[in-house]
Design an enzyme around this catalytic site. Structure first.
Site, PDB file in Angstrom:
ATOM      1  N   ASN A   9       5.068  48.433  36.738  1.00 36.78           N
ATOM      2  CA  ASN A   9       5.528  48.132  38.097  1.00 36.78           C
ATOM      3  C   ASN A   9       6.013  49.446  38.713  1.00 36.78           C
ATOM      4  O   ASN A   9       7.118  49.896  38.426  1.00 36.78           O
ATOM      5  CB  ASN A   9       6.670  47.104  38.054  1.00 36.78           C
ATOM      6  CG  ASN A   9       7.237  46.833  39.438  1.00 36.78           C
ATOM      7  OD1 ASN A   9       6.621  47.175  40.448  1.00 36.78           O
ATOM      8  ND2 ASN A   9       8.405  46.203  39.474  1.00 36.78           N
ATOM      9  N   LYS A  11       6.788  49.998  41.703  1.00 33.91           N
ATOM     10  CA  LYS A  11       7.726  49.769  42.832  1.00 33.91           C
ATOM     11  C   LYS A  11       7.327  50.657  44.014  1.00 33.91           C
ATOM     12  O   LYS A  11       6.138  50.869  44.247  1.00 33.91           O
ATOM     13  CB  LYS A  11       9.162  50.022  42.387  1.00 33.91           C
ATOM     14  CG  LYS A  11       9.513  49.333  41.072  1.00 33.91           C
ATOM     15  CD  LYS A  11      10.975  49.320  40.795  1.00 33.91           C
ATOM     16  CE  LYS A  11      11.230  48.771  39.402  1.00 33.91           C
ATOM     17  NZ  LYS A  11      12.607  48.449  39.150  1.00 33.91           N
ATOM     18  N   HIS A  97      10.213  39.101  41.675  1.00 32.40           N
ATOM     19  CA  HIS A  97      10.971  40.209  41.085  1.00 32.40           C
ATOM     20  C   HIS A  97      12.407  40.170  41.628  1.00 32.40           C
ATOM     21  O   HIS A  97      12.617  39.832  42.798  1.00 32.40           O
ATOM     22  CB  HIS A  97      10.308  41.550  41.417  1.00 32.40           C
ATOM     23  CG  HIS A  97      10.859  42.689  40.616  1.00 32.40           C
ATOM     24  ND1 HIS A  97      12.058  43.286  40.930  1.00 32.40           N
ATOM     25  CD2 HIS A  97      10.397  43.310  39.503  1.00 32.40           C
ATOM     26  CE1 HIS A  97      12.307  44.235  40.033  1.00 32.40           C
ATOM     27  NE2 HIS A  97      11.310  44.270  39.160  1.00 32.40           N
ATOM     28  N   GLU A  99      14.322  42.355  42.632  1.00 29.66           N
ATOM     29  CA  GLU A  99      14.553  43.169  43.842  1.00 29.66           C
ATOM     30  C   GLU A  99      14.090  42.416  45.084  1.00 29.66           C
ATOM     31  O   GLU A  99      14.683  42.553  46.155  1.00 29.66           O
ATOM     32  CB  GLU A  99      13.853  44.536  43.699  1.00 29.66           C
ATOM     33  CG  GLU A  99      14.572  45.415  42.685  1.00 29.66           C
ATOM     34  CD  GLU A  99      13.683  46.414  41.950  1.00 29.66           C
ATOM     35  OE1 GLU A  99      12.553  46.672  42.396  1.00 29.66           O
ATOM     36  OE2 GLU A  99      14.127  46.930  40.900  1.00 29.66           O
ATOM     37  N   GLU A 169      13.337  39.070  33.002  1.00 30.96           N
ATOM     38  CA  GLU A 169      13.951  40.346  33.349  1.00 30.96           C
ATOM     39  C   GLU A 169      15.427  40.136  33.693  1.00 30.96           C
ATOM     40  O   GLU A 169      15.754  39.769  34.833  1.00 30.96           O
ATOM     41  CB  GLU A 169      13.248  40.951  34.572  1.00 30.96           C
ATOM     42  CG  GLU A 169      11.786  41.243  34.358  1.00 30.96           C
ATOM     43  CD  GLU A 169      11.311  42.393  35.238  1.00 30.96           C
ATOM     44  OE1 GLU A 169      10.821  43.383  34.685  1.00 30.96           O
ATOM     45  OE2 GLU A 169      11.480  42.317  36.470  1.00 30.96           O
ATOM     46  N   GLY A 175      16.422  48.905  35.544  1.00 28.32           N
ATOM     47  CA  GLY A 175      16.714  50.223  36.093  1.00 28.32           C
ATOM     48  C   GLY A 175      18.099  50.745  35.746  1.00 28.32           C
ATOM     49  O   GLY A 175      18.557  51.737  36.315  1.00 28.32           O
ATOM     50  N   SER A 215      14.628  48.117  31.529  1.00 24.62           N
ATOM     51  CA  SER A 215      14.879  49.360  30.791  1.00 24.62           C
ATOM     52  C   SER A 215      14.148  49.406  29.453  1.00 24.62           C
ATOM     53  O   SER A 215      14.671  49.931  28.459  1.00 24.62           O
ATOM     54  CB  SER A 215      16.392  49.588  30.608  1.00 24.62           C
ATOM     55  OG  SER A 215      17.021  49.734  31.869  1.00 24.62           O
TER      56      SER A 215
HETATM   57  C1  PEP Z   1      11.141  46.257  36.674  1.00 20.75           C
HETATM   58  O1  PEP Z   1      11.406  46.695  37.779  1.00 20.75           O
HETATM   59  O2  PEP Z   1      10.414  45.274  36.577  1.00 20.75           O
HETATM   60  C2  PEP Z   1      11.733  46.921  35.523  1.00 20.75           C
HETATM   61  C3  PEP Z   1      11.714  46.297  34.381  1.00 20.75           C
HETATM   62  O3  PEP Z   1      12.264  48.157  35.745  1.00 20.75           O
HETATM   63  P1  PEP Z   1      12.856  49.151  34.601  1.00 20.75           P
HETATM   64  O4  PEP Z   1      11.856  49.182  33.492  1.00 20.75           O
HETATM   65  O5  PEP Z   1      12.981  50.469  35.302  1.00 20.75           O
HETATM   66  O6  PEP Z   1      14.162  48.582  34.182  1.00 20.75           O
END
Ligand code: PEP
Length: 254
Positions: A9, A11, A97, A99, A169, A175, A215
């Site tokens: 992803n 983003k 997601h 976000e 998630e 992040g 992460s």
């Molecule tokens: C994501 O945005 O789906 C995600 C898992 O980000 P990160 O790996 O940076 O935590």
């Protein structure tokens, strides 16, 4: 045997030439080109057709959108429909997601509509669920993800639900550099699978791919992917350079 899947992803990162170079670096790596992991790359909308085009002959690779609009078409200036995404050559779309939920106020009801338009256009929804830190600390995490699935997915008939990929998630891990422990990840993935089992039965629940995101990186992917109910990862930060992303893809045990 469920499919192993790793999704990048990106983003709101990467310009066109930088993104295409990254795709080249990943797709040309001989150590992952013909392994049994499905590798999906989700760039921004404006680069989706170019990325999909680059991946169309790359075995085991596919392109994904990061979002889609919830209605079929019409006067929605600046928006992108599921049909447009499919016509750009993508096969997947990330829906829900955190976000999008947080910054664009997307709720479970709206997300159910997005799932419907995605499926109607033969896109595979990668449906994101997960609790925030307050909910985790209040021990509400299990009921939060159950509600997210109930309100956005449980209207689907088994044949359609079977097409969906779930991405767990935890919002507190996205992040932040804080990853769910193996115990937390496996515990939640097992919960998700048993909820699906209750609603759709064993055949569907045991075939549903449930990815972990938050992460996930080359240092922790191996132990996370070794969990019995973790079928791969949705990767943000560590998908932005080829070395890390390839290392994550290679983190499945043999
Ligand atoms: C994501 O945005 O789906 C995600 C898992 O980000 P990160 O790996 O940076 O935590």
């Amino acid at each position: 045997m469920r499919k192993k899947i790793v999704i990048a992803n990106w983003k709101m990162n990467k310009g066109l030439s930088e993104g295409l170079q990254l795709v080249d670096e990943i797709a040309s790596d001989s150590s992952i080109r013909s392994n049994d992991v499905l590798k999906v790359i989700a760039p921004s909308f404006v680069h989706l057709a170019s990325v999909a085009d680059k991946l169309k002959n790359a075995n085991g690779f596919a392109a994904s959108a990061q979002n889609c609009h919830h209605v079929k078409n019409g006067a929605y200036t600046g928006e992108v429909s599921a049909e447009m995404i499919a016509s750009a050559g993508a096969k997947y779309v990330i829906i829900g997601h955190s976000e999008r939920r947080q910054y664009f106020n997307e709720n479970n009801e709206l997300l159910a509509q997005k799932v419907n338009v995605a499926l109607a256009n033969n896109l595979v929804p990668v449906f994101c669920i997960g609790e925030n830190l307050t909910e985790r600390n209040a021990n509400q995490h299990l009921e939060v993800v159950t509600r997210q699935m109930k309100e956005s997915l449980y209207h689907l008939l088994p044949a359609d639900f079977s097409k969906v990929i779930i991405a767990y998630e935890p919002v507190w891990a996205i992040g932040t550099g804080v990853t769910a422990t193996v115990h937390q990840a496996q515990g939640m993935h097992n919960h998700i699978r048993s909820e699906i089992n209750k609603k759709y039965g064993k055949e569907v629940s045991s075939a549903t791919s449930i990815l972990y995101g938050g992460s996930c990186n080359p240092q922790n992917a191996r132990e996370l992917f070794a969990c019995i109910d973790v079928d791969g990862g949705l990767i943000g930060g560590a998908s932005l350079n080829a070395e890390d992303f390839i290392a994550v893809i290679k983190s499945f045990g043999s």
